[in-house]
Design a protein around this motif. Sequence first.
Motif, mmCIF file in Angstrom:
data_model
loop_
_atom_site.group_PDB
_atom_site.id
_atom_site.type_symbol
_atom_site.label_atom_id
_atom_site.label_comp_id
_atom_site.label_asym_id
_atom_site.label_seq_id
_atom_site.Cartn_x
_atom_site.Cartn_y
_atom_site.Cartn_z
ATOM 1 N N ARG A 1 -0.878 2.296 5.031
ATOM 2 C CA ARG A 1 -2.101 2.160 4.686
ATOM 3 C C ARG A 1 -2.452 2.817 3.536
ATOM 4 N N LEU A 2 -1.630 3.941 3.002
ATOM 5 C CA LEU A 2 -1.820 4.277 1.317
ATOM 6 C C LEU A 2 -1.377 3.357 0.454
ATOM 7 N N ALA A 3 0.070 3.071 0.733
ATOM 8 C CA ALA A 3 0.342 2.003 0.179
ATOM 9 C C ALA A 3 -0.522 0.733 -0.090
ATOM 10 N N TYR A 4 -1.081 0.299 0.865
ATOM 11 C CA TYR A 4 -2.047 -0.824 1.012
ATOM 12 C C TYR A 4 -3.271 -0.564 0.191
ATOM 13 N N SER A 5 -3.687 0.693 0.222
ATOM 14 C CA SER A 5 -5.106 1.072 -0.258
ATOM 15 C C SER A 5 -4.827 0.939 -1.950
ATOM 16 N N TYR A 6 -3.730 0.836 -2.377
ATOM 17 C CA TYR A 6 -3.368 0.635 -4.094
ATOM 18 C C TYR A 6 -3.011 -0.887 -4.296
ATOM 19 N N VAL A 7 -2.342 -1.400 -3.308
ATOM 20 C CA VAL A 7 -2.105 -2.946 -3.732
ATOM 21 C C VAL A 7 -2.731 -4.067 -3.148
ATOM 22 N N GLN A 8 -3.405 -3.661 -1.945
ATOM 23 C CA GLN A 8 -4.304 -4.743 -1.300
ATOM 24 C C GLN A 8 -3.720 -5.983 -0.875
ATOM 25 N N ASN A 9 -2.482 -5.843 -0.590
ATOM 26 C CA ASN A 9 -1.560 -6.577 -0.113
ATOM 27 C C ASN A 9 -0.504 -6.285 0.968
ATOM 28 N N VAL B 1 2.964 7.168 -3.426
ATOM 29 C CA VAL B 1 1.990 7.114 -4.377
ATOM 30 C C VAL B 1 2.526 6.648 -5.798
ATOM 31 N N ASN B 2 3.898 7.516 -6.079
ATOM 32 C CA ASN B 2 4.268 6.883 -7.599
ATOM 33 C C ASN B 2 5.002 5.728 -7.446
ATOM 34 N N THR B 3 5.623 5.230 -6.177
ATOM 35 C CA THR B 3 5.879 3.660 -6.049
ATOM 36 C C THR B 3 4.898 2.796 -6.145
ATOM 37 N N PHE C 1 4.345 0.047 -8.931
ATOM 38 C CA PHE C 1 4.395 -1.228 -8.703
ATOM 39 C C PHE C 1 3.012 -1.927 -9.513
ATOM 40 N N LEU C 2 1.898 -1.137 -9.579
ATOM 41 C CA LEU C 2 0.786 -1.663 -10.041
ATOM 42 C C LEU C 2 0.910 -1.938 -11.830
ATOM 43 N N ARG C 3 1.770 -0.835 -12.240
ATOM 44 C CA ARG C 3 2.218 -0.944 -13.830
ATOM 45 C C ARG C 3 2.989 -2.304 -13.978
ATOM 46 N N ARG C 4 3.746 -2.657 -13.222
ATOM 47 C CA ARG C 4 4.527 -3.910 -13.469
ATOM 48 C C ARG C 4 3.844 -4.980 -13.244
ATOM 49 N N ARG C 5 3.029 -4.956 -12.163
ATOM 50 C CA ARG C 5 2.064 -6.038 -11.812
ATOM 51 C C ARG C 5 0.958 -6.338 -12.956
ATOM 52 N N LYS C 6 0.610 -5.250 -13.788
ATOM 53 C CA LYS C 6 -0.456 -5.440 -14.688
ATOM 54 C C LYS C 6 -1.653 -6.013 -14.073
ATOM 55 N N LYS C 7 -2.251 -5.492 -12.766
ATOM 56 C CA LYS C 7 -3.388 -5.572 -12.395
ATOM 57 C C LYS C 7 -3.776 -7.423 -12.172
ATOM 58 N N VAL C 8 -2.641 -7.812 -11.952
ATOM 59 C CA VAL C 8 -2.788 -9.193 -11.686
ATOM 60 C C VAL C 8 -2.859 -9.291 -9.889
ATOM 61 N N GLN C 9 -3.994 -9.631 -9.232
ATOM 62 C CA GLN C 9 -4.105 -9.596 -8.061
ATOM 63 C C GLN C 9 -3.725 -10.790 -7.341
#
Length: 153
Positions: free
Chosen positions: A9-17, A53-55, A59-67
């Motif tokens: 759930r924590l990971a999902y809250s960051y990446v929404q996928n 959290v760090n992972t 992941f978000l940094r690598r993805r550069k906010k492309v949802q």
Amino acid sequence: MQNKENFYRLAYSYVQNADDALDIVQDSIQKAISANTLKDRKAIKSWFYKIVVNTSLDFLRRRKKVQVVDETTIEQHSPGQIDHYVNIDLQQALNELPPDYRSVIVLRYLEDLKIEEVAEILDLNINTTKTRIYKGLKVLRVQMEDFNFEEAK
């Protein structure tokens, strides 16, 4: 294993996928096994939260906010279906928060962790954590008012 749903759930809250969240949890497990830096077995939960959290942030940094929107989300938002997300505005407002604020809000209120645990997970001073929670809630409140104002139009 007891907290696997919380970590997901924590990971999902960051990446929404869903798939990305599973990947993050798996990567976190691999990092935890290879790091083996845990000194106090009582702190394993907060130690692993920190890794997740760090992972997620990496992941978000690598993805550069492309949802990327998964098929389930598209189906749930298609016309003619009932909206299953009662707090869709809250979720959207959370997603728009800067990562520093989102992290403390998610850990404190969605994961129901104590402020001391949040500070430990994010490697922050307790006062810094409290300040970020306060400012994050303030920004969130303004965003929610904006969403409600938009709906009223």
